[in-house]
Design a protein around this motif. Structure first.
Motif, PDB file in Angstrom:
ATOM      1  N   THR A  27       1.798   9.117  -8.129  1.00 27.33           N
ATOM      2  CA  THR A  27       3.905   8.950  -9.191  1.00 27.33           C
ATOM      3  C   THR A  27       3.956   8.538 -10.845  1.00 27.33           C
ATOM      4  O   THR A  27       4.727   8.438 -11.469  1.00 27.33           O
ATOM      5  CB  THR A  27       4.470   8.175  -8.212  1.00 27.33           C
ATOM      6  OG1 THR A  27       3.737   6.708  -8.267  1.00 27.33           O
ATOM      7  CG2 THR A  27       4.285   8.231  -6.856  1.00 27.33           C
ATOM      8  N   ALA A  55      -1.574  -4.072 -10.049  1.00 23.71           N
ATOM      9  CA  ALA A  55      -0.791  -3.129  -8.545  1.00 23.71           C
ATOM     10  C   ALA A  55       0.481  -3.503  -8.420  1.00 23.71           C
ATOM     11  O   ALA A  55       2.098  -3.220  -8.309  1.00 23.71           O
ATOM     12  CB  ALA A  55      -1.688  -3.375  -7.321  1.00 23.71           C
ATOM     13  N   LEU A  58       3.028  -3.083 -11.397  1.00 24.93           N
ATOM     14  CA  LEU A  58       3.511  -2.031 -11.159  1.00 24.93           C
ATOM     15  C   LEU A  58       4.600  -2.074 -10.395  1.00 24.93           C
ATOM     16  O   LEU A  58       5.250  -0.999  -9.352  1.00 24.93           O
ATOM     17  CB  LEU A  58       2.259  -0.695 -11.345  1.00 24.93           C
ATOM     18  CG  LEU A  58       1.511  -0.490 -12.460  1.00 24.93           C
ATOM     19  CD1 LEU A  58       0.519  -0.442 -12.231  1.00 24.93           C
ATOM     20  CD2 LEU A  58       2.532  -0.265 -13.868  1.00 24.93           C
ATOM     21  N   GLY A  59       4.738  -2.410  -8.972  1.00 23.82           N
ATOM     22  CA  GLY A  59       5.228  -2.499  -8.176  1.00 23.82           C
ATOM     23  C   GLY A  59       4.465  -1.714  -6.923  1.00 23.82           C
ATOM     24  O   GLY A  59       5.011  -1.200  -5.517  1.00 23.82           O
ATOM     25  N   ARG A  60       3.458  -1.652  -7.113  1.00 30.40           N
ATOM     26  CA  ARG A  60       2.113  -0.712  -6.234  1.00 30.40           C
ATOM     27  C   ARG A  60       1.647  -1.918  -5.630  1.00 30.40           C
ATOM     28  O   ARG A  60       0.990  -2.679  -5.362  1.00 30.40           O
ATOM     29  CB  ARG A  60       2.149   0.545  -7.564  1.00 30.40           C
ATOM     30  CG  ARG A  60       2.434   1.050  -7.566  1.00 30.40           C
ATOM     31  CD  ARG A  60       3.666   2.171  -7.251  1.00 30.40           C
ATOM     32  NE  ARG A  60       3.984   3.254  -7.385  1.00 30.40           N
ATOM     33  CZ  ARG A  60       5.163   3.435  -7.865  1.00 30.40           C
ATOM     34  NH1 ARG A  60       5.783   1.795  -8.416  1.00 30.40           N
ATOM     35  NH2 ARG A  60       5.587   3.834  -8.582  1.00 30.40           N
ATOM     36  N   THR A  61       1.583  -1.174  -4.251  1.00 32.25           N
ATOM     37  CA  THR A  61      -0.158  -2.206  -3.126  1.00 32.25           C
ATOM     38  C   THR A  61      -1.440  -1.654  -4.023  1.00 32.25           C
ATOM     39  O   THR A  61      -2.022  -0.648  -4.941  1.00 32.25           O
ATOM     40  CB  THR A  61      -0.459  -0.952  -2.382  1.00 32.25           C
ATOM     41  OG1 THR A  61      -0.762  -0.069  -2.424  1.00 32.25           O
ATOM     42  CG2 THR A  61       1.080  -1.092  -1.404  1.00 32.25           C
ATOM     43  N   THR A  62      -2.483  -2.518  -4.108  1.00 35.65           N
ATOM     44  CA  THR A  62      -3.483  -2.068  -4.351  1.00 35.65           C
ATOM     45  C   THR A  62      -4.714  -0.779  -3.884  1.00 35.65           C
ATOM     46  O   THR A  62      -4.469  -0.352  -5.172  1.00 35.65           O
ATOM     47  CB  THR A  62      -4.335  -3.315  -4.244  1.00 35.65           C
ATOM     48  OG1 THR A  62      -4.423  -4.355  -4.008  1.00 35.65           O
ATOM     49  CG2 THR A  62      -6.470  -3.784  -4.501  1.00 35.65           C
ATOM     50  N   ALA A  64      -3.151   1.779  -3.538  1.00 31.07           N
ATOM     51  CA  ALA A  64      -2.187   2.649  -4.792  1.00 31.07           C
ATOM     52  C   ALA A  64      -3.013   2.904  -6.132  1.00 31.07           C
ATOM     53  O   ALA A  64      -2.992   4.269  -6.474  1.00 31.07           O
ATOM     54  CB  ALA A  64      -0.736   2.964  -4.854  1.00 31.07           C
ATOM     55  N   LEU A  65      -3.392   1.783  -6.166  1.00 28.71           N
ATOM     56  CA  LEU A  65      -3.986   1.894  -7.259  1.00 28.71           C
ATOM     57  C   LEU A  65      -5.480   3.256  -7.503  1.00 28.71           C
ATOM     58  O   LEU A  65      -5.949   3.524  -8.843  1.00 28.71           O
ATOM     59  CB  LEU A  65      -4.564   0.357  -8.241  1.00 28.71           C
ATOM     60  CG  LEU A  65      -4.685   0.153  -9.362  1.00 28.71           C
ATOM     61  CD1 LEU A  65      -3.088   0.571  -9.997  1.00 28.71           C
ATOM     62  CD2 LEU A  65      -5.159  -1.238  -9.587  1.00 28.71           C
ATOM     63  N   ARG A  67      -6.001   5.542  -6.470  1.00 31.31           N
ATOM     64  CA  ARG A  67      -5.549   6.854  -6.385  1.00 31.31           C
ATOM     65  C   ARG A  67      -5.672   7.462  -7.897  1.00 31.31           C
ATOM     66  O   ARG A  67      -6.116   8.355  -8.337  1.00 31.31           O
ATOM     67  CB  ARG A  67      -3.921   7.165  -5.894  1.00 31.31           C
ATOM     68  CG  ARG A  67      -3.748   7.016  -4.128  1.00 31.31           C
ATOM     69  CD  ARG A  67      -2.758   8.097  -3.692  1.00 31.31           C
ATOM     70  NE  ARG A  67      -2.556   9.282  -5.125  1.00 31.31           N
ATOM     71  CZ  ARG A  67      -3.464  10.589  -4.101  1.00 31.31           C
ATOM     72  NH1 ARG A  67      -4.445   9.923  -3.158  1.00 31.31           N
ATOM     73  NH2 ARG A  67      -3.154  11.656  -4.535  1.00 31.31           N
TER      74      ARG A  67
END
Length: 248
Positions: A27, A55, A58-62, A64-65, A67
């Motif tokens: 994303t 993460a 960036l407002g994401r989960t670990t 997700a990083l 990826r």
């Protein structure tokens, strides 16, 4: 000969399409991860950077990083590419000395902005796009000289090592923290006092002479741009001697 495969992090930095991975499509761009990690490092040093903190930035989960980057070493690759950016263009009509001086000063200024770079483990030469831009800029400074390709690479590395070395010696100054700077000055004064007690003129005449002239006290705290240039000139004088030998 089999085709050379690039690590996934380099495929992304170069915009090359690698094998598709299961799960949601990415994303955001990997450079956004680098920018977030650089912000954390600039604010709190390299120790402030972790996969979970990047993460969160960036407002994401670990998960997700992962990826985008497989490990913290991959994260460092992205950070270095993002921190320095590409070097500013240098007038190609200038002689080699002016061009490599501009490169060295730009490299020094980049380290001053991001002193944590000096703590990043280096396991292999650079392969990311912006870091190769820096290598290209340095090597191209020697393009109109009689230096061989090996000479040019060695000369570039010599200048690189000089800039990194002086930045490492002045790392306390680069933090901008007055408390750390004063502690460094006090440590330098204590070192000079102890050195004066041990380095007697009869056994260590050169050290003693530098002590008497005040050159070994407050080195890192008071290292100036003029002193940087003096040292760089010595390095470039050596390269000039090599150029003269290659002419003959």
């Amino acid at each position: 000969m089999s085709e050379v495969e690039l690590p996934r992090v380099l495929q992304q930095l170069w915009g090359l399409e690698g094998p598709a991975r299961p799960g949601p499509k990415p994303t955001f761009h990997i450079s956004e991860i680098g920018a977030a990690a650089v912000r954390l490092a600039d604010a709190g040093g390299l120790g402030a950077v972790s996969m979970s903190k990047v993460a969160a930035e960036l407002g994401r989960t670990t998960m997700a990083l992962y990826r985008y980057v497989d490990s913290k070493d991959d994260l460092y690759v992205v950070m270095l590419d993002e921190a320095f950016g590409s070097p500013a263009p240098v007038d190609a009509s200038l002689d080699w000395r002016a061009r490599i001086t501009a490169w060295a000063e730009a490299f020094r200024d980049g380290l001053a902005r991001h002193p944590w770079v000096l703590q990043v483990p280096v396991f292999e030469p650079p392969l990311s796009p912006k870091q190769l831009d820096w290598m290209e800029a340095a090597l191209s400074a020697f393009e109109n000289t009689p230096l061989t390709p090996k000479d040019q690479l060695s000369s570039m590395l010599l200048v690189n090592i000089y800039v990194r070395g002086t930045a490492q010696l002045t790392a306390n100054l680069l933090t901008g923290d007055t408390a750390i700077l004063e502690a460094a000055r006090e440590a330098d004064r204590l070192y000079a006092q102890r050195l004066a007690m041990l380095a007697t003129p009869d056994r260590f005449p050169s050290i003693a002479a530098n002590l008497a002239g005040g050159r070994l006290e407050d080195f890192d705290a008071d290292y100036t741009a003029d002193e940087f240039q003096v040292g760089l000139d010595v390095v470039l004088d050596g390269i000039q001697q090599l150029i003269e030998r290659r002419k003959s």
